[in-house]
Scaffold this active site. Sequence first.
Site, PDB file in Angstrom:
ATOM      1  N   GLU A  47      67.433  34.479  17.139  1.00  0.00           N
ATOM      2  CA  GLU A  47      69.220  35.022  16.960  1.00  0.00           C
ATOM      3  C   GLU A  47      69.666  36.255  17.490  1.00  0.00           C
ATOM      4  O   GLU A  47      69.829  36.735  16.783  1.00  0.00           O
ATOM      5  CB  GLU A  47      69.386  34.714  15.237  1.00  0.00           C
ATOM      6  N   PRO A  48      69.266  35.854  18.872  1.00  0.00           N
ATOM      7  CA  PRO A  48      70.030  37.499  19.360  1.00  0.00           C
ATOM      8  C   PRO A  48      71.889  37.593  19.337  1.00  0.00           C
ATOM      9  O   PRO A  48      72.036  36.207  19.323  1.00  0.00           O
ATOM     10  CB  PRO A  48      69.632  36.985  21.140  1.00  0.00           C
TER      11      PRO A  48
ATOM     12  N   ARG B  20      73.689  40.851  19.463  1.00  0.00           N
ATOM     13  CA  ARG B  20      74.363  42.239  20.227  1.00  0.00           C
ATOM     14  C   ARG B  20      73.743  42.345  22.116  1.00  0.00           C
ATOM     15  O   ARG B  20      74.791  42.418  22.612  1.00  0.00           O
ATOM     16  CB  ARG B  20      73.331  43.492  20.337  1.00  0.00           C
TER      17      ARG B  20
ATOM     18  N   ARG C  87      80.943  52.363  15.667  1.00  0.00           N
ATOM     19  CA  ARG C  87      79.734  52.604  15.554  1.00  0.00           C
ATOM     20  C   ARG C  87      79.365  53.797  16.136  1.00  0.00           C
ATOM     21  O   ARG C  87      78.413  54.481  15.268  1.00  0.00           O
ATOM     22  CB  ARG C  87      79.003  51.186  16.859  1.00  0.00           C
TER      23      ARG C  87
ATOM     24  N   TYR D 193      76.813  54.977  13.180  1.00  0.00           N
ATOM     25  CA  TYR D 193      75.090  55.211  13.677  1.00  0.00           C
ATOM     26  C   TYR D 193      74.992  56.474  14.783  1.00  0.00           C
ATOM     27  O   TYR D 193      73.904  56.401  15.745  1.00  0.00           O
ATOM     28  CB  TYR D 193      74.579  53.643  14.896  1.00  0.00           C
TER      29      TYR D 193
ATOM     30  N   CYS E   4      92.971  60.178  12.405  1.00  0.00           N
ATOM     31  CA  CYS E   4      93.061  61.647  10.990  1.00  0.00           C
ATOM     32  C   CYS E   4      91.713  61.824  10.187  1.00  0.00           C
ATOM     33  O   CYS E   4      91.819  61.461   9.636  1.00  0.00           O
ATOM     34  CB  CYS E   4      93.901  61.251   9.845  1.00  0.00           C
TER      35      CYS E   4
ATOM     36  N   TYR F 266      79.797  43.881  17.410  1.00  0.00           N
ATOM     37  CA  TYR F 266      79.854  45.094  16.666  1.00  0.00           C
ATOM     38  C   TYR F 266      81.284  45.651  16.936  1.00  0.00           C
ATOM     39  O   TYR F 266      80.823  46.636  16.395  1.00  0.00           O
ATOM     40  CB  TYR F 266      78.627  45.804  16.279  1.00  0.00           C
TER      41      TYR F 266
HETATM   42  N1  LLP Z   1      69.604  37.754  12.672  1.00  0.00           N
HETATM   43  C1  LLP Z   1      69.579  38.602  11.668  1.00  0.00           C
HETATM   44  C2  LLP Z   1      69.136  38.242  10.434  1.00  0.00           C
HETATM   45  C3  LLP Z   1      70.399  39.816  11.763  1.00  0.00           C
HETATM   46  O1  LLP Z   1      70.401  40.527  10.388  1.00  0.00           O
HETATM   47  C4  LLP Z   1      71.214  40.571  12.618  1.00  0.00           C
HETATM   48  C5  LLP Z   1      71.898  41.778  12.471  1.00  0.00           C
HETATM   49  C6  LLP Z   1      71.101  39.599  13.758  1.00  0.00           C
HETATM   50  C7  LLP Z   1      70.052  38.125  13.913  1.00  0.00           C
HETATM   51  C8  LLP Z   1      71.922  39.773  15.150  1.00  0.00           C
HETATM   52  O2  LLP Z   1      70.870  41.656  15.505  1.00  0.00           O
HETATM   53  P1  LLP Z   1      71.299  42.084  16.907  1.00  0.00           P
HETATM   54  O3  LLP Z   1      70.644  40.841  17.913  1.00  0.00           O
HETATM   55  O4  LLP Z   1      72.808  41.942  17.122  1.00  0.00           O
HETATM   56  O5  LLP Z   1      70.547  43.145  17.109  1.00  0.00           O
HETATM   57  N2  LLP Z   1      76.055  46.512  12.495  1.00  0.00           N
HETATM   58  C9  LLP Z   1      75.143  47.205  14.127  1.00  0.00           C
HETATM   59  C10 LLP Z   1      73.771  46.181  13.635  1.00  0.00           C
HETATM   60  C11 LLP Z   1      73.837  45.545  12.318  1.00  0.00           C
HETATM   61  C12 LLP Z   1      73.252  44.563  13.197  1.00  0.00           C
HETATM   62  C13 LLP Z   1      72.689  43.399  11.399  1.00  0.00           C
HETATM   63  N3  LLP Z   1      72.035  42.075  11.749  1.00  0.00           N
HETATM   64  C14 LLP Z   1      75.193  48.006  15.253  1.00  0.00           C
HETATM   65  O6  LLP Z   1      76.549  47.730  15.370  1.00  0.00           O
HETATM   66  O7  LLP Z   1      74.706  48.346  15.919  1.00  0.00           O
END
Ligand code: LLP
Length: 435
Positions: free
Chosen positions: A289-290, A292, A329, A333, A360, A389
């Site tokens: 499940e990519p 990002r 972000r 983070y 502000c 994100y």
């Molecule tokens: N699958 C599940 C169950 C997840 O919880 C997530 C992300 C993904 C897939 C996708 O992950 P990715 O491939 O995008 O890394 N808001 C944070 C990232 C939170 C990710 C939450 N879960 C940020 O801006 O870095």
Amino acid sequence: MQLTGTMKINAEGHLEIGGMDTLDIAKEFGTPLWVLDEQGFRQNCRKFREAFDRLGESMVLYASKTLSTLSVYRMVEEEGLGLDVVSGGELYTAMKAGFPMERVYFHGNNKSREEIEMALEMGVSRIVVDNFFELQLLNSICLEEKKQQDIMLRITPGVEAHTHEYIQTGQIDSKFGFTLSDGQAMEGVKAAIKSEGLNLIGLHCHIGSQIFEMESFRHATAIMMGFLGEVKEILAHEFDELDLGGGFGIHYYHGDEPCDPSEWAKAVMLTVKEKAEKLGIKIPRVIVEPGRAIAGPAGITLYTIGSFKEVKGIRKYVAVDGGMTDNPRPALYNARYLAILANKADQSPVETVSIAGKCCESGDMLIWDAQLPRVESGDILAVFATGAYTYSMASNYNRLLKPAMVLVNEGSADLIIKREDYEDLIRNDRMVARL
Ligand code: LLP
């Protein structure tokens, strides 16, 4: 500079994306503006799908929390990916986009009764059950409705991925999933097998986000396969699917070195095969499940430079017309981004400035110490890798308006999210009559 997808510097020295001069796009649609490169986005979808396809039975889901809009879902659908949704809102968007529900997986650690009923009604392919409470709730709803739902269980494998702690999820002390180490996971599997409204198809885990080491994925995969083996031995139950989540890291800043998606596919698929042989279990279909890595590099944000402030001998602040409202972000983070001046893209950096947002709040800093050509008010700042994100986490703090998003391709730019106006801000406000 990180020119990916269709980005390049054109003859006028301006940044170009999707065959469009970014200055023209900024002029037409205003700033701040999220710009999504259609070819870049589609290529990223394809890279992951092909890498996994090549190595065996698999399916790539786009983690739609990254960037959820009707047009994005349509592109994901056309590229042959499935969808991971985590709320009624994402599910509704998928339905409205006409996304085939047989390719939708529904996640979440606290799905409400309404959300579950909606998912059953729409006929999602899998519900990924996160805890015992949900297992019971879902089973009782299925029995009431005389349905049997295909499910997966989310397992917490106890793997600490090297990433920001807020986006680590596989560690033991986590709000997500059935913990493996204390026997909860085995209890969960037993309970799921006994639940007559549920059909336990597979297991799921997700260890975190923005991960570069393939070893973390290999490790998690091996642990999950070990558990599949244990379940077969103890309960004589075999699984059709193993979902290993997302988390593939991308290049935001110097030092971020993502490998090719094929390395991820190899790490995961080969570990699954090896372990299956060793443990004498059938090879499950592998799901990933990519999010990002699909949306992130395909997006940029354009801002207009406004005011300046120089703290003598310390720092020069340069403010843009957006900030933590369109990209929280950095504040959340400590995320770091690279940027250029889109109208001076062919010029070398000559000064170090810090890019402030317009909220502000002192924490509203987009980039500390950016190296840029001479910055002037009216310049267009392009921040890279903002497809993921940002819109999905945007807010109206300080009653700032959420920007528009355009999809660019082969010289045309189309609105996929309309810019908010002041009326949008008060649309849900109610003036109490007695005031
Ligand atoms: N699958 C599940 C169950 C997840 O919880 C997530 C992300 C993904 C897939 C996708 O992950 P990715 O491939 O995008 O890394 N808001 C944070 C990232 C939170 C990710 C939450 N879960 C940020 O801006 O870095």
